[in-house]
Write a protein that holds these residues in place. Structure first.
Motif, short mmCIF file in Angstrom:
data_model
loop_
_atom_site.label_atom_id
_atom_site.label_comp_id
_atom_site.label_asym_id
_atom_site.label_seq_id
_atom_site.Cartn_x
_atom_site.Cartn_y
_atom_site.Cartn_z
N ALA A 125 -5.21 11.14 3.73
CA ALA A 125 -4.87 9.75 3.44
C ALA A 125 -4.48 9.64 1.97
O ALA A 125 -4.92 10.42 1.13
N ARG A 126 -3.67 8.65 1.65
CA ARG A 126 -3.31 8.38 0.25
C ARG A 126 -4.52 7.87 -0.52
O ARG A 126 -4.77 8.26 -1.65
N ALA A 127 -5.29 6.97 0.11
CA ALA A 127 -6.47 6.41 -0.55
C ALA A 127 -7.57 6.22 0.47
O ALA A 127 -7.31 5.94 1.64
N VAL A 128 -8.81 6.36 -0.01
CA VAL A 128 -9.98 6.16 0.83
C VAL A 128 -10.98 5.32 0.06
O VAL A 128 -11.28 5.60 -1.11
N ALA A 129 -11.49 4.29 0.72
CA ALA A 129 -12.55 3.45 0.16
C ALA A 129 -13.84 3.73 0.91
O ALA A 129 -13.85 3.77 2.14
N ALA A 130 -14.90 3.94 0.14
CA ALA A 130 -16.23 4.14 0.71
C ALA A 130 -17.22 3.50 -0.25
O ALA A 130 -17.30 3.89 -1.41
N GLY A 131 -17.94 2.50 0.24
CA GLY A 131 -18.86 1.81 -0.64
C GLY A 131 -18.11 1.14 -1.78
O GLY A 131 -17.11 0.47 -1.56
N ASP A 132 -18.58 1.35 -2.99
CA ASP A 132 -17.97 0.73 -4.17
C ASP A 132 -16.81 1.52 -4.75
O ASP A 132 -16.20 1.09 -5.72
N ARG A 133 -16.51 2.68 -4.19
CA ARG A 133 -15.48 3.56 -4.76
C ARG A 133 -14.22 3.56 -3.92
O ARG A 133 -14.27 3.53 -2.70
N VAL A 134 -13.10 3.64 -4.62
CA VAL A 134 -11.81 3.87 -3.97
C VAL A 134 -11.16 5.05 -4.68
O VAL A 134 -11.02 5.04 -5.91
N LEU A 135 -10.79 6.05 -3.91
CA LEU A 135 -10.16 7.25 -4.45
C LEU A 135 -8.71 7.29 -4.00
O LEU A 135 -8.42 7.10 -2.81
N VAL A 136 -7.81 7.53 -4.94
CA VAL A 136 -6.39 7.69 -4.62
C VAL A 136 -6.04 9.13 -4.92
O VAL A 136 -6.15 9.59 -6.07
N GLY A 137 -5.63 9.86 -3.88
CA GLY A 137 -5.32 11.28 -4.01
C GLY A 137 -4.01 11.52 -4.75
O GLY A 137 -3.31 10.59 -5.15
N GLY A 138 -3.71 12.79 -4.92
CA GLY A 138 -2.53 13.21 -5.65
C GLY A 138 -1.28 12.43 -5.23
O GLY A 138 -0.86 12.48 -4.09
N THR A 139 -0.73 11.70 -6.18
CA THR A 139 0.40 10.79 -5.92
C THR A 139 1.54 11.17 -6.85
O THR A 139 1.34 11.36 -8.05
#
Length: 129
Positions: free
Chosen positions: A20-34
């Motif tokens: 996925a481009r981005a994943v949200a879990a709890g309070d964090r959102v991670l955006v992968g290599g873009t």
């Protein structure tokens, strides 16, 4: 996994590699290599500043899917293929994040899946109270 939300951007590698481009879990959102790709089009070929500018815009668009913007970014990572491009990529980073001041890492790597790519970025954001 409950409470986890994923966003796709439509790049050809997402389906092929299964990410996925981005994943949200709890309070964090991670955006992968873009990168500066939009669909099949690479913006700023040969121009590290333009590629970084578009890559940050693409990454922030993914954050926008969660209602977040640059002010929620805690960490940035920038990957470059040439040390000579540090100042141009830094300029693009400054334009977006100067008032936010996330922690940041900049790495020089040997290359990317497409040799025209000069810059790839990642973001980590906080969406909690």
């Amino acid at each position: 996994m409950s409470g986890v939300r994923r966003v796709q951007s439509g790049t050809p590698w997402e389906d092929g590699f299964g990410f996925a481009r981005a994943v949200a879990a709890g309070d964090r959102v991670l955006v992968g290599g873009t990168t500066a790709f939009e669909g099949e089009v690479l913006h700023g070929e040969g121009d590290p500043y333009e590629q970084a500018r578009v890559a940050f815009a693409n990454a922030l668009r993914a954050l926008g899917e969660f209602g977040l913007g640059a002010d929620s970014v805690l960490r940035t990572r920038m990957y470059l293929t040439h040390a000579r491009d540090i100042d141009e990529v830094g300029r693009a980073h400054h334009e977006v994040f100067a008032s936010v001041r996330p922690v940041s890492t900049l790495l020089v790597v040997s290359g990317f899946v497409d040799p025209r790519i000069l810059v790839e970025v990642e973001l980590e954001a906080f969406r909690g109270a």
